[in-house]
Design a protein around this motif. Structure first.
Motif, PDB file in Angstrom:
ATOM      1  N   TYR A  65       0.856  -1.073   0.318  1.00  0.00           N
ATOM      2  CA  TYR A  65       0.083  -0.051   0.536  1.00  0.00           C
ATOM      3  C   TYR A  65       0.831   1.211  -0.147  1.00  0.00           C
ATOM      4  O   TYR A  65       0.806   2.121  -0.138  1.00  0.00           O
ATOM      5  CB  TYR A  65      -1.126   0.108   1.511  1.00  0.00           C
ATOM      6  N   ALA A  66       2.007   1.233   0.626  1.00  0.00           N
ATOM      7  CA  ALA A  66       2.646   2.551   1.390  1.00  0.00           C
ATOM      8  C   ALA A  66       3.418   2.489  -0.082  1.00  0.00           C
ATOM      9  O   ALA A  66       3.751   4.315  -0.871  1.00  0.00           O
ATOM     10  CB  ALA A  66       4.188   2.241   1.748  1.00  0.00           C
ATOM     11  N   VAL A  67       3.741   1.986  -1.030  1.00  0.00           N
ATOM     12  CA  VAL A  67       5.079   1.581  -2.446  1.00  0.00           C
ATOM     13  C   VAL A  67       3.846   2.399  -3.075  1.00  0.00           C
ATOM     14  O   VAL A  67       4.567   2.992  -3.918  1.00  0.00           O
ATOM     15  CB  VAL A  67       5.396   1.169  -2.594  1.00  0.00           C
ATOM     16  N   LYS A  68       3.235   2.038  -3.484  1.00  0.00           N
ATOM     17  CA  LYS A  68       1.445   2.385  -4.705  1.00  0.00           C
ATOM     18  C   LYS A  68       0.718   3.907  -3.775  1.00  0.00           C
ATOM     19  O   LYS A  68       1.254   4.186  -5.270  1.00  0.00           O
ATOM     20  CB  LYS A  68       0.644   1.082  -4.094  1.00  0.00           C
ATOM     21  N   LEU A  69       0.670   3.961  -2.634  1.00  0.00           N
ATOM     22  CA  LEU A  69       0.082   5.471  -2.150  1.00  0.00           C
ATOM     23  C   LEU A  69       1.523   6.229  -3.082  1.00  0.00           C
ATOM     24  O   LEU A  69       1.683   7.369  -3.215  1.00  0.00           O
ATOM     25  CB  LEU A  69       0.282   5.736  -1.308  1.00  0.00           C
ATOM     26  N   HIS A  70       2.721   6.075  -2.944  1.00  0.00           N
ATOM     27  CA  HIS A  70       3.849   6.590  -2.922  1.00  0.00           C
ATOM     28  C   HIS A  70       4.239   7.292  -4.632  1.00  0.00           C
ATOM     29  O   HIS A  70       4.187   8.261  -5.252  1.00  0.00           O
ATOM     30  CB  HIS A  70       5.115   6.618  -2.552  1.00  0.00           C
ATOM     31  N   LYS A  71       3.388   5.941  -5.450  1.00  0.00           N
ATOM     32  CA  LYS A  71       4.231   6.505  -6.785  1.00  0.00           C
ATOM     33  C   LYS A  71       3.125   6.739  -7.131  1.00  0.00           C
ATOM     34  O   LYS A  71       2.813   7.556  -8.689  1.00  0.00           O
ATOM     35  CB  LYS A  71       3.863   4.634  -7.355  1.00  0.00           C
ATOM     36  N   MET A  77       3.697  10.913   3.773  1.00  0.00           N
ATOM     37  CA  MET A  77       3.767  10.055   4.746  1.00  0.00           C
ATOM     38  C   MET A  77       5.048   9.930   4.127  1.00  0.00           C
ATOM     39  O   MET A  77       5.861  10.521   3.626  1.00  0.00           O
ATOM     40  CB  MET A  77       3.121   8.374   4.331  1.00  0.00           C
ATOM     41  N   PRO A  78       6.082   8.967   5.124  1.00  0.00           N
ATOM     42  CA  PRO A  78       7.170   9.025   5.183  1.00  0.00           C
ATOM     43  C   PRO A  78       7.216   7.923   4.488  1.00  0.00           C
ATOM     44  O   PRO A  78       6.635   5.999   4.098  1.00  0.00           O
ATOM     45  CB  PRO A  78       8.233   8.456   6.540  1.00  0.00           C
ATOM     46  N   TRP A 228       1.597   4.230  10.553  1.00  0.00           N
ATOM     47  CA  TRP A 228       0.467   4.584   9.545  1.00  0.00           C
ATOM     48  C   TRP A 228       0.344   2.321   9.298  1.00  0.00           C
ATOM     49  O   TRP A 228      -0.145   1.523   9.009  1.00  0.00           O
ATOM     50  CB  TRP A 228       0.803   3.819   8.324  1.00  0.00           C
ATOM     51  N   ASP A 229       0.687   1.592  10.582  1.00  0.00           N
ATOM     52  CA  ASP A 229       0.424   0.490  11.145  1.00  0.00           C
ATOM     53  C   ASP A 229      -1.010  -0.406  11.153  1.00  0.00           C
ATOM     54  O   ASP A 229      -1.410  -1.387  10.784  1.00  0.00           O
ATOM     55  CB  ASP A 229       0.854   0.237  12.319  1.00  0.00           C
ATOM     56  N   LEU A 230      -2.157   0.517  11.260  1.00  0.00           N
ATOM     57  CA  LEU A 230      -3.146   0.206  10.863  1.00  0.00           C
ATOM     58  C   LEU A 230      -4.067   0.716   9.495  1.00  0.00           C
ATOM     59  O   LEU A 230      -5.118   0.333   9.557  1.00  0.00           O
ATOM     60  CB  LEU A 230      -4.046   1.320  12.110  1.00  0.00           C
ATOM     61  N   MET A 231      -2.832   0.957   8.691  1.00  0.00           N
ATOM     62  CA  MET A 231      -3.899   1.157   7.483  1.00  0.00           C
ATOM     63  C   MET A 231      -4.185   0.375   7.031  1.00  0.00           C
ATOM     64  O   MET A 231      -3.893  -1.040   7.394  1.00  0.00           O
ATOM     65  CB  MET A 231      -2.645   1.686   6.419  1.00  0.00           C
TER      66      MET A 231
END
Length: 326
Positions: A65-71, A77-78, A228-231
């Motif tokens: 999720y984090a990588v896709k959001l950043h892309k 988020m960090p 973001w552990d609860l994302m």
């Protein structure tokens, strides 16, 4: 500051997998944990190492999720780091970890200008993540709220008979809690609300799940969310209400600032505002106090917060009802 000696060997191994060497390590506490994260100063800059409590599959999902959001251009988020093996996480023994950029900043203030920025950033999370075409969310806010409401009624009947601090509070305020809850459940059950929530289940957003002032950082005039552990996939409307409750302090002027920032990125239709107003009306903290008291859990601090903010909450509910009609 908690001791870091026990993690030193583990962190050195992790550092090698990312291609850097550690010069200095410092631990940081959170609202719930004495040792929640670590800042590591390395020969290539400063990063955060976060121990992860949960399954490997859950951590893999989070990193994805984090990588896709950043892309997709979400930078509230960090940024997660990828190791030489291509993974966005590491395992040492039974312990799981992930690394992100270290954001140098301070906790945001509760000033209106910061709340406008936070509202806008949360709206970008909801908008960007919805474009990811995530799998269907099986459970709706309506069903969960109804189940929790009926559980509250069962517990409340027993709790009001008890000669405890919680029992006393609910003997005075329980009827109003029931009225607020019942009105909210009724509003969530209207055809327009059900239609919107069914659509959200088909096309869910990613939600942070714990937007609080403590989980923010202000850096270079920008607001970031941390922890973001609860994302997860979930309801953007419910995520918005939780964030609004946790950051605006039941102050209408601050609520207006937060919502102004949110709508500046993601405008809300009147029926969406009605849905948000209904969710805001739910006395969630009262539900939790009742649950904790009947389950033998510590409830004192939460009851104190509930008691101190109760009158302001009622004022805030009237304000958001007016806002929803605009």
């Amino acid at each position: 500051m908690a001791r870091t000696h026990g993690y030193r060997l583990i962190f050195n191994k992790i550092a090698r997998s990312y291609g850097f060497s550690i010069i200095k390590t410092r631990s940081y506490a959170s609202q719930y944990k004495k040792t929640a994260a670590f800042r590591v100063t390395t020969n290539k800059g400063s990063y955060m190492i976060k121990p992860f409590i949960g399954s490997k599959s859950r951590l893999i999902q989070l990193s994805s999720y984090a990588v896709k959001l950043h892309k997709r251009g979400f930078h509230g988020m960090p940024k997660w780091l990828r190791s030489r093996s291509g993974k966005y996480w590491e395992q040492e023994g039974r312990k799981l970890f992930y690394l992100t950029d270290w954001i140098e900043g301070r906790k945001m203030s509760s000033h209106k200008e910061d709340l406008v920025k936070l509202g806008g950033m949360l709206a970008r999370l909801h908008s960007v993540s919805r474009s990811l075409k995530l799998p269907r969310q099986p459970d709706s806010v309506t069903l969960r709220s109804r189940r929790n409401y009926y559980a509250f009624l069962r517990r409340l009947k027993k709790l009001r008979r008890k000669p405890t601090e919680a029992g006393t509070w609910f003997r005075h305020h329980g009827d109003l809690c029931i009225e607020l809850s019942r009105d909210a459940i009724h509003s969530l059950g209207t055809s327009k609300s059900r239609s919107m929530l069914r659509e959200e289940c088909r096309h869910p957003s990613l939600v942070h799940g714990d937007v609080t002032v403590a989980n923010t950082l202000k850096s270079n005039n920008r607001i970031y969310l941390i922890d973001w552990d609860l994302m997860k996939r979930g309801s953007s409307y419910y995520d918005l209400v939780v964030a609004l409750t946790n950051t605006a302090g039941f102050e209408p002027s601050k609520m207006a600032a937060f919502l102004k920032g949110y709508e500046g990125v993601r405008p809300l239709r009147r029926r969406e505002k009605k849905l948000i107003s209904a969710l805001y009306r739910i006395p969630r903290e009262a539900w939790y106090v009742c649950q904790y008291a009947m389950n033998g859990r510590k409830y004192g601090p939460l009851l104190n917060v509930l008691n101190k903010t109760w009158n302001n909450r009622l004022i805030a509910i009237k304000w958001i009802d007016t806002w929803s009609r605009q």
